[in-house]
Design an enzyme around this catalytic site. Structure first.
Site, PDB file in Angstrom:
ATOM      1  N   HIS A   1      72.710 -43.000 -16.970  1.00 49.05           N
ATOM      2  CA  HIS A   1      73.485 -42.882 -18.198  1.00 49.05           C
ATOM      3  C   HIS A   1      73.594 -41.405 -18.560  1.00 49.05           C
ATOM      4  O   HIS A   1      72.985 -40.536 -17.927  1.00 49.05           O
ATOM      5  CB  HIS A   1      72.843 -43.675 -19.329  1.00 49.05           C
ATOM      6  CG  HIS A   1      73.084 -45.142 -19.251  1.00 49.05           C
ATOM      7  ND1 HIS A   1      74.344 -45.700 -19.389  1.00 49.05           N
ATOM      8  CD2 HIS A   1      72.232 -46.183 -19.029  1.00 49.05           C
ATOM      9  CE1 HIS A   1      74.253 -47.006 -19.268  1.00 49.05           C
ATOM     10  NE2 HIS A   1      72.999 -47.335 -19.050  1.00 49.05           N
ATOM     11  N   ASP A   2      74.352 -41.119 -19.601  1.00 46.62           N
ATOM     12  CA  ASP A   2      74.626 -39.758 -20.026  1.00 46.62           C
ATOM     13  C   ASP A   2      73.356 -38.914 -20.115  1.00 46.62           C
ATOM     14  O   ASP A   2      73.300 -37.786 -19.613  1.00 46.62           O
ATOM     15  CB  ASP A   2      75.338 -39.806 -21.383  1.00 46.62           C
ATOM     16  CG  ASP A   2      75.802 -38.443 -21.858  1.00 46.62           C
ATOM     17  OD1 ASP A   2      76.905 -38.016 -21.473  1.00 46.62           O
ATOM     18  OD2 ASP A   2      75.057 -37.799 -22.623  1.00 46.62           O
TER      19      ASP A   2
ATOM     20  N   ASP B   1      79.302 -37.928 -19.970  1.00 50.52           N
ATOM     21  CA  ASP B   1      80.317 -38.970 -19.814  1.00 50.52           C
ATOM     22  C   ASP B   1      81.718 -38.429 -20.070  1.00 50.52           C
ATOM     23  O   ASP B   1      82.642 -38.667 -19.277  1.00 50.52           O
ATOM     24  CB  ASP B   1      80.056 -40.120 -20.798  1.00 50.52           C
ATOM     25  CG  ASP B   1      78.914 -41.021 -20.371  1.00 50.52           C
ATOM     26  OD1 ASP B   1      78.351 -40.794 -19.284  1.00 50.52           O
ATOM     27  OD2 ASP B   1      78.581 -41.951 -21.129  1.00 50.52           O
TER      28      ASP B   1
END
Length: 393
Positions: free
Chosen positions: A138-139, A168
């Site tokens: 994830h980010d 992102d």
């Protein structure tokens, strides 16, 4: 008004944030975007709170101006539909892990064999190659591995989660749009498409900018609060007496003089030029002492009249009402059928020729499936059979 990208037709297989934000920009600029979703595996943004009229505000925003089609790509009949579509929609945007689209029969090799002009943009966490290519992330993970988090935060509290998803959006979405448009320009010269490999970690690493140049060329390692622009100098945030904050970016001597005059400490101006960390920390302490003597409203009025690179830290609600953002038209009203229009962030890119007005918020799952199939030449009974077989929704 068609917009500067009105000649582009894009099949968007992405979900969540990076791909949909990229295709939102493209759709706002006039591209025809057809979003292809699974009828059985929901894009979680569809249920992300808060909701407005029963619809996720995030989904309504990220997917405005796009048509939507629901296809079960695990079925051969759905793959056949995609292969028909790429003769016309000659740009694909996807966000699956490497190899997933190949297994489904709609990877770059399979589709480019049908249409050599195909541009195929793949946005992933770590790219199509390398030991991490199949790893989840994830980010926050991309920012950690790229090194950005190592000097973003405070010495006494460590790194901090950012308020936006920088890897992102700045990494995946914006670099995806850049790569896509660059491939379009090259296709105009060669007649051929290509695959564009966007790694959010790579692109986050590319955002190091000044600190990256300093380390690679001169060996200066960026750390928490040891750079001029990350809290290591007086370039920082300062708290007012009533607990609000101001951003001070008065780096140039002329701006520094205005700042120091405004806080009634003109003798501090010369100290802004020192490169010694201890001098900068002492200067910051003196500036903070002065800011704590007045309330937010007092400082805001005082600095509003000065071009000193000092601005109040606004909440999102306050930013929406700021006269500069209002003058730039950064909030737009988007149609949503029989309901009143929904306020959304407008496309921030301005063109002298203008952009088309927003057409609609994000569509319901499969809202345009039948319409698209009819455009491909499917008869009503064929569409009914596809629905019965759960190929489409």
């Amino acid at each position: 008004m068609n917009g500067p990208l009105s000649t582009l037709k894009i099949l968007d297989f992405s979900t969540l944030l990076p791909g949909p934000f990229a295709s939102l920009l493209l759709a706002d600029m006039g591209a025809e975007v057809l979003r292809v979703e699974s009828p059985s595996r929901m894009d979680l943004v569809r249920v992300l709170p808060p909701h407005d009229g029963g619809v996720s505000a995030s989904h309504a925003y990220l997917n405005r101006n796009k048509r939507g089609m629901a296809l079960d790509l695990k079925q051969a009949a759905a793959v056949a539909v995609v292969k028909q579509l790429v003769s016309e929609y000659d740009i694909v945007l996807e966000q699956f892990r490497p190899g997933v689209m190949d297994k489904l029969g709609v990877g770059y090799a399979a589709l480019s064999a049908i249409n050599p002009r195909l541009i195929y943009v793949s946005i992933t966490g770590y790219g199509q190659t390398g030991p991490y290519k199949d790893r989840a992330g994830h980010d926050i993970n991309y920012l950690a591995l790229s090194g950005i988090a190592s000097y973003t935060g405070r010495r006494d509290s460590g790194p901090l989660p950012l308020g936006i998803q920088a890897a992102d959006i700045a990494g995946g979405s914006l670099h995806g749009v850049i790569g896509l448009l660059a491939a379009v320009i090259q296709r105009q010269a060669t007649g051929l498409g290509q695959q564009v490999d966007i790694s959010m970690t790579d692109c986050a690493f590319g955002l190091h900018g000044l600190a990256g140049a300093g380390y690679l060329a001169a060996g200066v390692e960026p750390e928490l609060e040891n750079q001029a622009l990350n809290g290591g100098s007086f370039y920082d945030y300062y708290r007012s007496r009533d607990g609000r904050w101001f951003a001070v970016g008065s780096l140039e001597p002329a701006f520094m003089q205005l700042l120091c005059a405004a806080i009634e400490r003109p003798e501090l101006a010369s100290r802004g030029l020192s490169q010694r960390p201890e001098d900068q920390q002492a200067l910051k302490a003196q500036i903070q002492l002065e800011f704590e003597k007045r309330d937010f409203a007092d400082w805001r009025e005082r600095f509003a009249a000065l071009d000193a690179c000092v601005e109040p830290m606004l909440s999102l609600a306050e930013a929406v009402e700021h006269p500069q953002l209002q003058a730039r038209g950064l909030v737009t009203q988007v149609p949503r059928g029989d309901h009143p229009p929904q306020a959304q962030i407008a496309c921030p890119i301005k063109f002298s020729a203008g952009l088309p007005a927003p057409r609609h918020i994000g569509a319901a799952l499969g809202a345009h499936t039948e319409e698209v199939l009819r455009e491909l030449g499917y008869a009503a009974e064929q569409i009914a059979q596809l629905r019965a077989d759960k190929v489409v929704a």
